[in-house]
Design an enzyme around this catalytic site. Structure first.
Site, mmCIF file in Angstrom:
data_model
loop_
_atom_site.group_PDB
_atom_site.id
_atom_site.type_symbol
_atom_site.label_atom_id
_atom_site.label_comp_id
_atom_site.label_asym_id
_atom_site.label_seq_id
_atom_site.Cartn_x
_atom_site.Cartn_y
_atom_site.Cartn_z
ATOM 1 N N HIS A 22 33.275 3.980 41.230
ATOM 2 C CA HIS A 22 32.794 4.444 40.034
ATOM 3 C C HIS A 22 32.554 3.377 38.841
ATOM 4 C CE1 HIS A 22 33.892 8.738 40.838
ATOM 5 N NE2 HIS A 22 34.577 8.225 42.005
ATOM 6 N N ASP A 116 33.048 9.119 32.842
ATOM 7 C CA ASP A 116 32.913 9.543 34.120
ATOM 8 C C ASP A 116 33.211 11.152 34.366
ATOM 9 O OD1 ASP A 116 33.048 8.102 37.164
ATOM 10 O OD2 ASP A 116 34.039 10.077 37.060
HETATM 11 C C1 UDX Z 1 33.991 6.729 46.173
HETATM 12 C C2 UDX Z 1 33.742 7.888 47.057
HETATM 13 O O1 UDX Z 1 34.252 7.611 48.323
HETATM 14 C C3 UDX Z 1 32.220 8.190 47.042
HETATM 15 O O2 UDX Z 1 32.006 9.374 47.902
HETATM 16 C C4 UDX Z 1 31.833 8.523 45.722
HETATM 17 O O3 UDX Z 1 30.444 9.015 45.538
HETATM 18 C C5 UDX Z 1 32.170 7.487 44.679
HETATM 19 O O4 UDX Z 1 33.325 6.965 44.758
HETATM 20 P P1 UDX Z 1 33.745 4.684 47.939
HETATM 21 O O5 UDX Z 1 34.532 5.513 48.874
HETATM 22 O O6 UDX Z 1 34.196 3.336 47.398
HETATM 23 O O7 UDX Z 1 33.478 5.677 46.259
HETATM 24 O O8 UDX Z 1 32.235 4.544 48.570
HETATM 25 P P2 UDX Z 1 30.934 4.226 47.763
HETATM 26 O O9 UDX Z 1 30.348 5.269 46.923
HETATM 27 O O10 UDX Z 1 29.903 4.010 48.930
HETATM 28 O O11 UDX Z 1 30.994 2.749 47.047
HETATM 29 C C6 UDX Z 1 31.258 1.697 47.632
HETATM 30 C C7 UDX Z 1 30.722 0.642 47.043
HETATM 31 O O12 UDX Z 1 31.498 -0.602 47.216
HETATM 32 C C8 UDX Z 1 29.299 0.432 47.210
HETATM 33 O O13 UDX Z 1 28.530 0.193 45.801
HETATM 34 C C9 UDX Z 1 29.096 -0.802 47.979
HETATM 35 O O14 UDX Z 1 28.004 -1.706 47.931
HETATM 36 C C10 UDX Z 1 30.458 -1.626 47.621
HETATM 37 N N1 UDX Z 1 30.676 -2.205 48.688
HETATM 38 C C11 UDX Z 1 31.343 -1.748 49.889
HETATM 39 C C12 UDX Z 1 30.861 -3.670 48.850
HETATM 40 O O15 UDX Z 1 30.234 -4.314 47.742
HETATM 41 N N2 UDX Z 1 31.238 -4.506 49.660
HETATM 42 C C13 UDX Z 1 31.747 -3.872 50.929
HETATM 43 O O16 UDX Z 1 31.997 -4.675 51.878
HETATM 44 C C14 UDX Z 1 31.854 -2.340 50.801
#
Ligand code: UDX
Length: 445
Positions: A22, A116
């Site tokens: 977020h 948010d």
């Molecule tokens: C959470 C929820 O799980 C997701 O479904 C919702 O839409 C937003 O909040 P998260 O689980 O962390 O987020 O997943 P995601 O939405 O994919 O965000 C992860 C972020 O971390 C991405 O922007 C990704 O680029 C970043 N990331 C992930 C990194 O920079 N490095 C990594 O090794 C893994």
């Protein structure tokens, strides 16, 4: 889009939810609106403050107490604790947030608050201060529609039968949204989010119209407020500087040595957790696929382990040079690398969009919340990925995407979505137009 700020000089106050998935889109949105001439103030909780604030000299950051960070020094949350934390802070932040916003308003007029969608308490604060609130929804429009239907589904007891209102979703998918249960206030959080989003002046989505046209039309009817699909945000500004964890760049030098489309990138985002048996199953799937892989194992993401202790014995020797494991990667750069042939993902919305923007097909293992919905769209609507369920043969799913013709076809479909993204961001494209509409709308307040 022009990166030179124009000068409308109105101030906006933004309030990100303190979770990685977020924080990234909210800071990207702040940058986008700054280039449109707005002055930006970011109010944030003490818990998980936006990192590297000195990289954003153009913004004013203000911290408020949240009552949560005092008892929770650990900044890492998992699916259950994040739900608890969000519910907790939606109550504990009311007074600090209202006090902070009221003093900002005494100093200078503010055009509107952008918070948010999961900060549902901010709607009544904005109302009390006579300030318009626009919501940032960090997930898809399709997810918003499913969430808006869930309370109805619950009321009708449809969990016992089929779900007429949500033909794409099975009962199993719906239960997964709640991680299998309705305890811990998950339904309450989703219902409050929807109710207060509908009471806001508008909703900004990190998506683009062509990707979700039916959802866009349905939302325009169901929510009587304007929707602005201005994404994907990371195409304007990358998320690297808002990363809460240090990104291991050795992953890029390792990728440089691998052939084109040969590597499966594996990452389950910032809060998903798996147990040791699932972790061992992932490892054996990667080993049996015989494919190259780059695997992000976030410390703490395997229940009961600090990092790699529960890897099956002999795994590292067995996979040798064809595997690379890191704690956190520069994900957008990884997905853009020519060596990447597929992404084994939990289908968080940021990850899903980042993969689409690079034309990378997916292997989907959704955990909870919006992820089962995103995964369903990836596999059944856009047809750019395969689903793997617990107990399924993972090595086979990886091969389908990386080496087989089926994977090539998915890659082609994903590349055509990638082209649509790029078109939507051109001067007359839908995202650019939606952004212009948003700016005009805010200036009309
Ligand atoms: C959470 C929820 O799980 C997701 O479904 C919702 O839409 C937003 O909040 P998260 O689980 O962390 O987020 O997943 P995601 O939405 O994919 O965000 C992860 C972020 O971390 C991405 O922007 C990704 O680029 C970043 N990331 C992930 C990194 O920079 N490095 C990594 O090794 C893994």
């Amino acid at each position: 889009m022009s990166t030179q700020p124009s000068s409308n000089n109105r101030r906006l106050v933004l309030f990100p939810l303190p979770l990685q998935g977020h924080i990234n889109p909210m800071l990207q949105l702040a940058n986008i609106l700054h280039t449109k001439g707005f002055k930006i103030t970011i109010i944030h909780t003490q818990f998980n403050p936006p990192p590297n604030q000195s990289n954003y000299p153009q913004f004013t950051f203000i911290s408020i107490s949240d009552g949560f960070s005092i008892s929770n020094k650990d900044s890492t949350l998992n699916l259950d604790t994040s739900n608890y934390a969000i519910n907790f802070m939606n109550k504990s932040c009311i007074h600090p947030f209202k006090g902070c916003l009221a003093s900002l308003l005494e100093e200078e007029p503010v055009a509107c608050l952008i918070s948010d969608s999961l900060w549902h308490f901010t709607q009544s604060v904005a109302d009390a201060l006579n300030l318009p609130r626009i919501v940032l929804r960090t997930s898809s429009m399709s997810c918003m529609l499913v969430y808006a239907t869930l309370p109805l589904v619950g009321e009708k007891g449809y969990f016992k039968t089929t779900i007429q209102e949500l033909p794409l979703m099975t009962k199993k998918d719906i239960l997964k949204i709640y991680s299998g249960g309705f305890e811990e206030g998950k339904l309450e959080l989703i219902s409050s989010m929807i109710k207060e989003a509908k009471a806001a002046s508008g909703i900004i989505y990190n998506t683009f119209k062509e990707l979700e046209e039916p959802a866009f039309l349905a939302i325009s009817q169901d929510f009587c407020i304007p929707s602005f699909p201005i994404g994907p945000f990371h195409k304007y500004f990358p998320a690297s500087s808002s990363s809460l964890l240090e990104q291991d760049r050795s992953s890029i030098s390792w990728l440089d040595l691998q052939p084109v489309n040969s590597v499966v990138y594996v990452s389950f985002g910032s809060i998903a957790q798996i147990d040791e048996a699932e972790f061992a199953n992932m490892a054996s799937g990667l080993a049996s696929s015989k494919q190259r892989f780059l695997w992000v194992v976030r410390p703490g993401s395997v229940l009961g382990s600090k990092w790699l202790e529960s890897l099956p014995k002999g795994f590292i020797d067995e996979v040798g040079e064809r595997g690379c494991i890191v704690k956190w990667a520069p994900q957008q750069e990884v997905l853009a690398h020519q060596a990447i042939g597929g992404f084994w993902t939990h289908c968080g919305w940021n990850s899903t969009l980042e993969s689409i923007c690079e034309g990378v097909p997916m292997i989907c293992s959704p955990c909870s919340y919006d992820q089962p919905i995103n995964a369903k769209y990836v596999t059944d609507v856009w047809r750019i990925g395969v689903m793997v369920e617990k107990g399924m043969e993972i090595g086979r799913a990886i091969k389908r995407v990386i080496v087989e013709k089926e994977g090539d076809e998915m890659r082609q479909r994903c590349k055509s979505l990638q082209k649509k993204v790029n078109l939507s961001l051109e001067k007359d494209g839908s995202a650019t137009q939606a952004l212009e509409n948003l700016v005009e709308y805010i200036l009309s307040f």
